[in-house]
Design a protein around this motif. Structure first.
Motif, PDB file in Angstrom:
ATOM      1  N   THR A  98       0.809  -1.220   0.000  1.00  0.00           N
ATOM      2  CA  THR A  98       0.000   0.000   0.000  1.00  0.00           C
ATOM      3  C   THR A  98       0.845   1.274   0.000  1.00  0.00           C
ATOM      4  O   THR A  98       0.298   2.375  -0.079  1.00  0.00           O
ATOM      5  N   ALA A  99       2.164   1.126   0.106  1.00  0.00           N
ATOM      6  CA  ALA A  99       3.043   2.293   0.138  1.00  0.00           C
ATOM      7  C   ALA A  99       4.470   1.866  -0.174  1.00  0.00           C
ATOM      8  O   ALA A  99       4.808   0.675  -0.087  1.00  0.00           O
ATOM      9  N   ASP A 100       5.296   2.847  -0.569  1.00  0.00           N
ATOM     10  CA  ASP A 100       6.749   2.672  -0.633  1.00  0.00           C
ATOM     11  C   ASP A 100       7.249   1.825  -1.802  1.00  0.00           C
ATOM     12  O   ASP A 100       8.434   1.498  -1.873  1.00  0.00           O
ATOM     13  N   HIS A 120      -4.900   4.994 -10.681  1.00  0.00           N
ATOM     14  CA  HIS A 120      -4.866   4.735  -9.240  1.00  0.00           C
ATOM     15  C   HIS A 120      -4.033   5.724  -8.445  1.00  0.00           C
ATOM     16  O   HIS A 120      -4.017   5.666  -7.213  1.00  0.00           O
ATOM     17  N   GLY A 121      -3.350   6.636  -9.121  1.00  0.00           N
ATOM     18  CA  GLY A 121      -2.538   7.598  -8.396  1.00  0.00           C
ATOM     19  C   GLY A 121      -1.252   6.983  -7.864  1.00  0.00           C
ATOM     20  O   GLY A 121      -0.915   5.841  -8.155  1.00  0.00           O
ATOM     21  N   SER A 122      -0.549   7.760  -7.056  1.00  0.00           N
ATOM     22  CA  SER A 122       0.785   7.350  -6.615  1.00  0.00           C
ATOM     23  C   SER A 122       0.879   7.095  -5.114  1.00  0.00           C
ATOM     24  O   SER A 122       1.991   7.040  -4.568  1.00  0.00           O
ATOM     25  N   ASP A 123      -0.251   6.926  -4.428  1.00  0.00           N
ATOM     26  CA  ASP A 123      -0.203   6.728  -2.982  1.00  0.00           C
ATOM     27  C   ASP A 123       0.648   5.531  -2.585  1.00  0.00           C
ATOM     28  O   ASP A 123       1.321   5.548  -1.547  1.00  0.00           O
ATOM     29  N   ALA A 124       0.629   4.471  -3.395  1.00  0.00           N
ATOM     30  CA  ALA A 124       1.374   3.255  -3.071  1.00  0.00           C
ATOM     31  C   ALA A 124       2.794   3.267  -3.627  1.00  0.00           C
ATOM     32  O   ALA A 124       3.550   2.320  -3.429  1.00  0.00           O
ATOM     33  N   ILE A 221       6.139  12.300  -7.811  1.00  0.00           N
ATOM     34  CA  ILE A 221       7.068  11.351  -7.193  1.00  0.00           C
ATOM     35  C   ILE A 221       8.352  11.298  -8.013  1.00  0.00           C
ATOM     36  O   ILE A 221       8.357  11.614  -9.197  1.00  0.00           O
ATOM     37  N   ALA A 283       7.797   5.782   3.238  1.00  0.00           N
ATOM     38  CA  ALA A 283       6.465   6.307   3.517  1.00  0.00           C
ATOM     39  C   ALA A 283       6.236   6.481   5.004  1.00  0.00           C
ATOM     40  O   ALA A 283       6.802   5.779   5.816  1.00  0.00           O
TER      41      ALA A 283
END
Length: 283
Positions: A98-100, A120-124, A221, A283
């Motif tokens: 879910t991250a990093d 989905h974006g870049s949160d993960a 990012i 993260a």
């Protein structure tokens, strides 16, 4: 360097029901490094030696894209960016990532990275690595400009008649390996992976037009662009295009190297990618 894969085989299900196969190796507590191969290849392209070196540092997830390797090859859906995005999302979800994560895409794999980020974006995601990659596709797309070897191979590379396809794909010459002295085994293995990809899949991957320039302009990012200056499959201008658009981009252009820098010099590839990945925050 030997061609092969390492780690247990696992499966995830894409949004259209396509079964996506991938292999995982390395410490589960380490930063995830997601490897996305190119057109008409598979996760075997990275080579067992390079995979082992990466796995000594990271949690490596080497994916067989839809239609390639051991993943399902559906009869349709390749033109839909949401399917490609969903495949990556499904693998991340299956692994609880879910991250990093760092997404590394070679050639067509760069386009799949962009498909995922757009949906989905870049949160993960902590960063991306684009290796000889396209970021858009379609006539006139600067981020998808192909080189002389790729142009020479089309349309014969998509033919079902073996003699036609083998002749066309043979025009790639040394594009994936560079000079084949000492790399004959790798060259034949990569050629075999291309032939093992169904002709209809080879064709379908080019049957779409997608532009991700706006995504790249707004990417927040870190990004690492790595491209051979003599790339005859994806023209080096595609890499320079991505570098110019991405605000955070850093780049490494390998003089005289064709489409497979990780085959041409796996140690340099490991060093440069690891330098970028290890420089990212957590993260």
């Amino acid at each position: 360097m030997s061609i092969g894969t390492a780690g247990p085989v696992r499966q995830a299900t894409g949004i259209d029901g396509t079964n996506i196969v991938y292999r995982v190796s390395g410490d589960p507590a380490s930063r995830p490094l997601i490897l996305l191969h190119g057109w008409a290849q598979s996760s075997a392209c990275w080579g067992s030696g390079l995979l082992a070196d990466f796995a000594a540092r990271y949690r490596v997830v080497a994916v067989d894209l839809r239609g390639h390797g051991y993943s399902d090859a559906p009869t349709s859906g390749y033109e839909d960016s949401k399917n490609w995005a969903g495949d990556v999302a499904a693998v991340l979800a299956a692994e609880g990532i879910t991250a990093d994560a760092v997404l590394l895409g070679w050639s067509y794999g760069g386009l799949v990275i962009c498909d995922y980020l757009a949906e989905h974006g870049s949160d993960a995601v902590a960063g991306i690595v684009l290796v000889g990659a396209i970021t858009s596709i379609g006539r006139g797309q600067a981020g998808g400009r192909v080189g002389t070897a790729m142009r020479a191979a089309i349309p014969g590379a998509m033919a079902e008649e073996p003699r036609v396809a083998i002749k066309a794909l043979g025009s790639f010459g040394h594009a994936l390996t560079g000079p084949t002295e000492g790399k004959g085994t790798e060259a034949q293995a990569l050629f075999g992976l291309t032939l093992a990809t169904p002709p209809r899949v080879r064709a379908a991957l080019f049957d779409r037009t997608v532009e991700h320039d706006d995504l790249l302009r707004s990417l927040g990012i870190p990004a690492f662009v790595l491209h051979g200056t003599e790339d005859t499959v994806v023209d080096v201008s595609a890499g320079r295009h991505a570098e110019e658009l991405i605000p955070t981009a850093v780049a490494s252009y390998w003089d005289g190297v064709d489409h497979g820098p990780f085959v041409a010099d796996p140690q340099r590839f490991l060093t440069e990618v690891a330098g970028f990945v290890d420089g990212l925050g957590t993260a």
